[in-house]
Design an enzyme around this catalytic site. Sequence first.
Site, PDB file in Angstrom:
ATOM      1  N   GLU A 164       0.862  -1.188   0.000  1.00  0.00           N
ATOM      2  CA  GLU A 164       0.000   0.000   0.000  1.00  0.00           C
ATOM      3  C   GLU A 164       0.896   1.235   0.000  1.00  0.00           C
ATOM      4  OE1 GLU A 164      -3.509  -0.270   2.253  1.00  0.00           O
ATOM      5  OE2 GLU A 164      -3.909   1.879   2.234  1.00  0.00           O
ATOM      6  N   ARG A 165       0.597   2.125  -0.943  1.00  0.00           N
ATOM      7  CA  ARG A 165       1.434   3.329  -1.116  1.00  0.00           C
ATOM      8  C   ARG A 165       2.902   2.964  -1.349  1.00  0.00           C
ATOM      9  NH1 ARG A 165      -3.075   5.644  -2.382  1.00  0.00           N
ATOM     10  NH2 ARG A 165      -4.531   5.813  -0.647  1.00  0.00           N
ATOM     11  N   GLU A 290     -10.288   4.703   9.009  1.00  0.00           N
ATOM     12  CA  GLU A 290     -10.450   4.343   7.598  1.00  0.00           C
ATOM     13  C   GLU A 290     -10.992   2.916   7.442  1.00  0.00           C
ATOM     14  OE1 GLU A 290      -6.575   5.320   5.893  1.00  0.00           O
ATOM     15  OE2 GLU A 290      -7.178   7.413   5.732  1.00  0.00           O
ATOM     16  N   ARG A 323      -1.834   3.599  16.825  1.00  0.00           N
ATOM     17  CA  ARG A 323      -1.801   4.809  15.981  1.00  0.00           C
ATOM     18  C   ARG A 323      -2.892   5.812  16.346  1.00  0.00           C
ATOM     19  NH1 ARG A 323      -2.152   4.001  10.333  1.00  0.00           N
ATOM     20  NH2 ARG A 323      -0.424   5.359   9.792  1.00  0.00           N
ATOM     21  N   ARG A 340     -10.957  17.640  10.232  1.00  0.00           N
ATOM     22  CA  ARG A 340     -10.116  16.437  10.341  1.00  0.00           C
ATOM     23  C   ARG A 340      -8.827  16.718  11.107  1.00  0.00           C
ATOM     24  NH1 ARG A 340      -8.175  12.611   5.288  1.00  0.00           N
ATOM     25  NH2 ARG A 340      -6.257  11.853   6.236  1.00  0.00           N
ATOM     26  N   LYS A 364       1.157  10.752  13.619  1.00  0.00           N
ATOM     27  CA  LYS A 364       1.692  11.333  12.380  1.00  0.00           C
ATOM     28  C   LYS A 364       2.210  12.742  12.663  1.00  0.00           C
ATOM     29  CE  LYS A 364      -0.894   8.646   8.993  1.00  0.00           C
ATOM     30  NZ  LYS A 364      -1.613   8.595   7.696  1.00  0.00           N
ATOM     31  N   ASP A 369      -2.195  14.376   7.010  1.00  0.00           N
ATOM     32  CA  ASP A 369      -1.791  13.091   6.450  1.00  0.00           C
ATOM     33  C   ASP A 369      -0.549  13.221   5.582  1.00  0.00           C
ATOM     34  OD1 ASP A 369      -1.776  10.483   5.764  1.00  0.00           O
ATOM     35  OD2 ASP A 369      -3.695  10.473   4.739  1.00  0.00           O
ATOM     36  N   GLU A 391       5.380   9.704  13.739  1.00  0.00           N
ATOM     37  CA  GLU A 391       5.349   8.872  12.531  1.00  0.00           C
ATOM     38  C   GLU A 391       5.639   9.731  11.298  1.00  0.00           C
ATOM     39  OE1 GLU A 391       1.886   6.312  12.163  1.00  0.00           O
ATOM     40  OE2 GLU A 391       2.203   6.087  10.017  1.00  0.00           O
ATOM     41  N   GLU A 397       4.094   9.028  -0.712  1.00  0.00           N
ATOM     42  CA  GLU A 397       2.706   9.043  -1.158  1.00  0.00           C
ATOM     43  C   GLU A 397       2.278  10.402  -1.709  1.00  0.00           C
ATOM     44  OE1 GLU A 397      -0.077   7.860   1.854  1.00  0.00           O
ATOM     45  OE2 GLU A 397      -1.807   8.227   0.568  1.00  0.00           O
ATOM     46  N   GLU A 512       7.228  21.326  -3.506  1.00  0.00           N
ATOM     47  CA  GLU A 512       6.169  22.156  -2.916  1.00  0.00           C
ATOM     48  C   GLU A 512       5.793  23.307  -3.849  1.00  0.00           C
ATOM     49  OE1 GLU A 512       7.297  24.675   0.411  1.00  0.00           O
ATOM     50  OE2 GLU A 512       5.314  24.456   1.311  1.00  0.00           O
TER      51      GLU A 512
HETATM   52  O1  GCW Z   1      -2.222   8.447   3.960  1.00  0.00           O
HETATM   53  C1  GCW Z   1      -3.133   7.452   4.194  1.00  0.00           C
HETATM   54  C2  GCW Z   1      -2.981   6.487   3.074  1.00  0.00           C
HETATM   55  C3  GCW Z   1      -3.527   5.127   3.388  1.00  0.00           C
HETATM   56  C4  GCW Z   1      -2.909   4.656   4.688  1.00  0.00           C
HETATM   57  C5  GCW Z   1      -3.272   5.653   5.773  1.00  0.00           C
HETATM   58  C6  GCW Z   1      -2.672   5.300   7.139  1.00  0.00           C
HETATM   59  C7  GCW Z   1      -2.323   2.431   5.359  1.00  0.00           C
HETATM   60  O2  GCW Z   1      -3.584   7.035   1.932  1.00  0.00           O
HETATM   61  O3  GCW Z   1      -3.211   4.272   2.319  1.00  0.00           O
HETATM   62  O4  GCW Z   1      -3.317   3.362   5.020  1.00  0.00           O
HETATM   63  O5  GCW Z   1      -2.774   6.914   5.430  1.00  0.00           O
HETATM   64  O6  GCW Z   1      -1.709   5.944   7.509  1.00  0.00           O
HETATM   65  O7  GCW Z   1      -3.179   4.418   7.793  1.00  0.00           O
END
Ligand code: GCW
Length: 680
Positions: A164-165, A290, A323, A340, A364, A369, A391, A397, A512
């Site tokens: 994923e990503r 998610e 997380r 968000r 994070k 995100d 994180e 991504e 950027e």
């Molecule tokens: O940025 C988003 C991504 C998802 C990812 C999620 C996360 C693993 O688009 O693909 O899922 O973050 O951090 O859980």
Amino acid sequence: MKTPSSTDLAWLGEHAAAHLPAQVRLRADGPLTGTIGSEIDRLRSLAPGVPGSLTLLDLPQARASTLDDAPFEELAAAGEEAYALRSRGDGSDRGDDSAGDASSARLEVIGGGARGLLYGFYAVVLGLAPAPSGAWTIHSPGNSIRMLDHWDNMIVHPAMGQVERGYAGGSLFYEDGELREDLTRVEHYSRLLASVGINRVAINNVNVHAREATLLTERLGSVVRLAEIFRAQGIAVFLSVSFASPITLGGLATSDPLDEGVQAWWRRVADAVYAAIPDFGGFVVKADSEGQPGPFAYGRDHADGANLLARALAPHGGEVFWRAFVYDHRQDWRDRSTDRARAAYDHFAPLDRRFDDNVIVQVKHGPLDFQTREAVSPVIGAMPTTRLAVELQVTQEYTGQQKHVCYLAPWWSENLRFPSGEDDAPTMAQIAAGSAERPGGMVAVSNVGDDEFWTGHPLAQSNLFALGRLAWDWTADADSILDEWISATFGVDQAVRSTLRELLAESWLLYESYTAPLGVGFMVRPGHHYGPDVDGYEYTPWGTYHFADRDGIGVDRTVATGTGYAGLYPEPWASVYESVDTCPDELLLFFHHVPYTQRLHSGKTVIQHIYDSRADGYERVLQLRPRWQQLAGLVPGPLHERVTTLLIEQERSAGEWRDQLRTYFHRASGIADETGRPIY
Ligand code: GCW
């Protein structure tokens, strides 16, 4: 030039080995006969015939040796991951490019423990630790947690692929739903990680699908094999687990954290895992996020959820990485009150003091995100009694998907150095690092796959390297880390060095400059997140909006008129961000909704800034390829070709960003670009 193998094309390849003195004198027996000891032996075989010598001793060996002037007590206090280093002989500094005649140089490394010795060895190989002649220096990590998370699936996911990503091919670990037979590259990878000090790795996606869930039970044998490999590098293996496992794997009717049957199930599972892997690291959990299951389904909170797993692991010394990426991904775009950016703070800050000692809340670095630019997460300063890990996302991504050159260390540094309050308030990195009693640190999402260059874009290896270096020492300078990576990977040729510096050093700011402006974020194509799509997320449930209309753009996160998010920071930041006058330009649209004619501190209006920087950024991207062309013949051919192909894609994509953003905002605002450059 010989055809490079994938190991050559990373920093432990031939150039790194060239740093090594030849008559490497290993005395790694005694307490070091474990697997790390044999690893040190294997690494010795990388050494070519350079005269000199290297003595590697662990602390008990050093105490029993003739090195009676070594800083034994200090090293013991610095811990088992620390090492002491001294060079003697010709006075050369092994970290120096011009190491000169090493014929009589002699390096002595003492490890605080086995891992310290391994790190000391790699530091010598890679030239990471300058060793002034005659004097001992002690090196120890600033974070005890230095972890990489893999978002690898065993089965190729229909939308997300195998990783994923992931932008570097398939998984290094799995193939066709099972662990790979040949794990040679995992061995190489584990060395790459240890060479920059990584000490924990999670081996499957935090979105835990059905097959991957069984790594915890019927496929535990795969984890055992990976743990054997990583163990040799002092790296503990972790599993991402599903909160619903008691139901999906255990056949229970519930996964309620307060249910005794559920608690007993997790204890039994943890006992079985530790029976097979006594040094297993623990679990990583994405819950209520998610679509992943979590404690909310039972009216419980995230401390209840995390402690459930922590108590199953505690008797074995395991840890839970829980997380904080929890938000409503089904929000109504019409609802302007839900923000968000606030979500992690609102869910987690009130839970400070509730988490068990072996829970690390993984936050994070930004509240949204992993954007190219966003504010620093206010969660990090809001949980003083909780163990935390920041994180970061090494996989690119939102930062060009390993098709664009984007060296992320300057961005990470900026976040890590962020002071949490007035005057000498601790930085984000210091808060995360925690204390000896409550250690925390850094976790990052890996950018590696089964690609022959490891990272798809060969230059994206610099990000993996830099992540390890910053996790070891968050004060390290991003440019110096880049230099370290260049020498270790490509040697010390000046032309190669200066070209790579030019291409990479400011590549994040370059990226950027042609993508989403002034901290507003996203504007990417929904789903895969590559390339521009200004309104792609505007009317979706994901909470990622820019609110551009004919009059202005940006998200009002002020206390006075917006979502109140700015007020989640301590002073001075709450005030700095609250006011348009003091908010830094690069975060203006993250915190404020402003008219296009708003003047930035730079003197430009917002609209002219959008026009100019997109066009100028594109022009600068066009300068990359001719510069790279000058390295033809100076770096391995396949690597040169790969980068050239990707630079062509970067040009195409940057042109698309320029044209879509300039055109979109011209149409939205009706304001002309004063330079008269083309708009469509
Ligand atoms: O940025 C988003 C991504 C998802 C990812 C999620 C996360 C693993 O688009 O693909 O899922 O973050 O951090 O859980």
